[in-house]
Design a protein around this motif. Structure first.
Motif, short mmCIF file in Angstrom:
data_model
loop_
_atom_site.label_atom_id
_atom_site.label_comp_id
_atom_site.label_asym_id
_atom_site.label_seq_id
_atom_site.Cartn_x
_atom_site.Cartn_y
_atom_site.Cartn_z
N SER A 1 -16.82 12.58 12.08
CA SER A 1 -17.02 11.53 11.36
C SER A 1 -16.20 11.31 10.20
N LEU A 2 -15.50 12.55 9.78
CA LEU A 2 -14.77 12.45 8.68
C LEU A 2 -13.45 11.86 9.27
N ASP A 3 -13.01 12.23 10.47
CA ASP A 3 -12.01 11.51 10.80
C ASP A 3 -11.84 10.10 10.92
N CYS A 4 -13.06 9.30 11.18
CA CYS A 4 -13.42 8.00 11.21
C CYS A 4 -13.17 7.51 9.80
N LEU A 5 -13.83 8.31 8.90
CA LEU A 5 -13.68 7.75 7.44
C LEU A 5 -12.05 7.98 7.10
N ARG A 6 -11.39 8.90 7.42
CA ARG A 6 -9.80 8.91 6.80
C ARG A 6 -9.11 7.77 7.70
N ALA A 7 -9.58 7.53 8.92
CA ALA A 7 -8.82 6.35 9.44
C ALA A 7 -8.90 5.09 8.82
N GLU A 8 -10.29 4.94 8.33
CA GLU A 8 -10.52 3.88 7.71
C GLU A 8 -9.77 3.50 6.40
N ALA A 9 -9.94 4.65 5.70
CA ALA A 9 -9.06 4.78 4.39
C ALA A 9 -7.78 4.35 4.62
N ARG A 10 -7.04 4.94 5.58
CA ARG A 10 -5.59 4.84 5.99
C ARG A 10 -5.24 3.37 6.29
N ALA A 11 -6.42 2.83 7.16
CA ALA A 11 -5.87 1.45 7.71
C ALA A 11 -6.23 0.44 6.47
N LEU A 12 -6.87 0.50 5.66
CA LEU A 12 -7.34 -0.37 4.19
C LEU A 12 -6.08 -0.04 3.45
N ASP A 13 -5.30 1.36 3.30
CA ASP A 13 -4.23 1.37 2.55
C ASP A 13 -3.09 0.92 2.94
N VAL A 14 -2.79 0.96 4.34
CA VAL A 14 -1.73 0.10 4.75
C VAL A 14 -1.72 -1.37 4.65
N LEU A 15 -2.93 -1.85 4.77
CA LEU A 15 -3.27 -3.39 4.61
C LEU A 15 -2.65 -3.54 2.81
N ALA A 16 -3.33 -2.90 2.20
CA ALA A 16 -3.04 -3.03 0.67
C ALA A 16 -1.59 -3.05 0.37
N ARG A 17 -0.89 -1.96 0.90
CA ARG A 17 0.51 -1.86 0.48
C ARG A 17 1.34 -3.02 0.96
N TRP A 18 0.93 -3.48 2.36
CA TRP A 18 1.72 -4.80 2.73
C TRP A 18 1.12 -6.18 1.94
N LEU A 19 0.04 -6.23 1.63
CA LEU A 19 -0.42 -7.49 0.74
C LEU A 19 0.16 -7.56 -0.41
N ARG A 20 0.39 -6.60 -1.17
CA ARG A 20 0.81 -6.42 -2.92
C ARG A 20 1.95 -7.11 -2.93
N PRO A 21 3.09 -7.11 -2.15
CA PRO A 21 4.03 -7.86 -2.61
C PRO A 21 3.85 -9.57 -2.33
N LEU A 22 2.92 -9.48 -1.45
CA LEU A 22 2.46 -11.14 -1.03
C LEU A 22 1.88 -11.95 -1.95
N THR A 23 0.88 -11.10 -2.68
CA THR A 23 -0.26 -11.68 -3.49
C THR A 23 0.37 -11.61 -4.66
N ASP A 24 1.31 -10.61 -5.29
CA ASP A 24 2.05 -10.57 -6.43
C ASP A 24 2.93 -11.81 -6.79
N THR A 25 3.60 -12.00 -5.64
CA THR A 25 4.62 -13.03 -5.47
C THR A 25 4.12 -14.24 -5.88
N VAL A 26 3.01 -14.73 -5.18
CA VAL A 26 2.18 -16.17 -5.43
C VAL A 26 2.01 -16.21 -6.74
N ASP A 27 1.53 -15.13 -7.46
CA ASP A 27 1.03 -15.28 -8.84
C ASP A 27 2.03 -15.38 -9.71
N GLU A 28 3.16 -14.61 -9.47
CA GLU A 28 4.28 -14.93 -10.44
C GLU A 28 5.11 -15.98 -10.18
#
Length: 333
Positions: A181-208
């Motif tokens: 079950s810890l592997d599932c938790l680790r995968a969920e965290a990684r999937a969300l981290d990948v999403l956050a790192r790709w979203l940051r430039p997009l959301t920061d740009t619109v604001d700036e």
């Protein structure tokens, strides 16, 4: 955008059913392998439902004839699409497959509840990895300004990466054996981290760039912004943009000056620089890749334009940003 060899030729769309997507009822933390009917060619879909709202699919396909698929997700879904081999064109109708996924590309897709079409030419090996997020799970991360531009209530597609080393983004997920079950938790965290790192430039740009206040509900400006920003490495010309919008060059430039105080391509230049500036905050990405992804012809052209706008080179900005991060991390202890 060059679509040579990617124009569907009288293809009848193949509807991808739930048992290919493994979106409903599939056991969490288990890899599943499914294939299309053998007459379609050599196909394999490796899928895992990481958690209730996130799943992943790796597809390896060599079709015997040009193949058009129609994917209906059971809910509003946001996709991160990573290209590895071959080319596929995607869009929200058979007549608008204008987004080409190539090796090294990263695209973000919000289905808005609509079906997604994918066209793949015959005989070429095509490999793609897609991380699928229930939009209800991640919609809150889009600030109001971003939602106004991307129109969260409508389907949209935007390219976020160009010539990326995509293995580095998803290898941890693909190599996860899900033995606990810890592997599932680790995968969920990684999937969300990948999403956050790709979203940051997009959301920061619109604001700036203060895009949303300038649009102010103008449908022509909304469409123009979506067309200009969906793929910064292959933006439409002023002539193409005017034709699609049904406006003259003069009227379109006048609308941008009224909304943003600058012409269409002056606005686009500044948006590209703002997007690049936001991307530079991720130290894992090379400056050259960021330059090309944001539509600059070379790293030197990017560096020169960046310094004219911000008073420092991309290298100097990145170094300064790293120092600020160190201060934020350790300065308050």
């Amino acid at each position: 955008m060059d679509l040579s060899g990617l124009e569907p030729a009288n293809c009848r769309p193949f509807s991808v059913a739930d048992h290919y997507l493994m979106e409903r009822g599939s056991e969490q933390g288990k890899w599943h392998r499914v294939s299309l009917p053998p007459e379609k060619g050599a196909t394999e879909f490796i899928t895992c439902r990481i958690c209730e709202d996130i799943s992943l699919t790796r597809s390896l396909c060599t079709f015997v004839s040009p193949f058009l698929s129609r994917v209906c997700y059971p809910m509003d879904t946001t996709l991160l699409v990573f290209g590895f081999r071959g080319r596929s064109a995607i869009g929200f109708s058979e007549d608008d497959l204008s987004h080409v996924v190539r090796p090294g590309d990263v695209w973000m897709v919000n289905t808005g509840g609509e079906a997604l079409y994918r066209y793949t030419p015959a005989h070429d090996l095509n490999e793609m990895v897609v991380i699928k997020y229930a939009t209800r799970r991640i919609g809150f991360v889009f600030p109001q300004q971003t939602r106004a531009v991307l129109r969260g209530d409508r389907p949209w597609i935007v390219r976020l990466g160009y010539q990326e080393s995509n293995d580095s983004w998803i290898s941890d997920l693909l190599n996860n054996g899900f033995t606990s079950s810890l592997d599932c938790l680790r995968a969920e965290a990684r999937a969300l981290d990948v999403l956050a790192r790709w979203l940051r430039p997009l959301t920061d740009t619109v604001d700036e760039a203060r895009v949303a206040p300038g649009i102010d509900g103008d449908p022509h400006l909304e469409q123009a912004i979506r067309l200009l920003t969906r793929d910064l490495a292959a933006t439409p010309s002023l002539e193409e943009l005017s034709r699609v919008l049904g406006m003259s060059h003069t009227r379109l430039n006048r609308a941008f000056k009224r909304a943003f105080g600058k012409t269409v391509f002056s606005w686009l230049r500044d948006y590209r620089l703002a997007r690049a500036r936001a991307a530079l905050k991720d130290g894992h990405r090379s400056i050259t890749d960021i330059a090309f992804q944001c539509g600059f012809s070379s790293a030197s052209h990017f560096s020169q334009s960046f310094k004219q706008c911000y008073g420092c080179t991309p290298v100097e900005f990145r170094s300064s940003h790293k120092l600020q991060e160190v201060y934020c991390e350790y300065g308050t202890r």
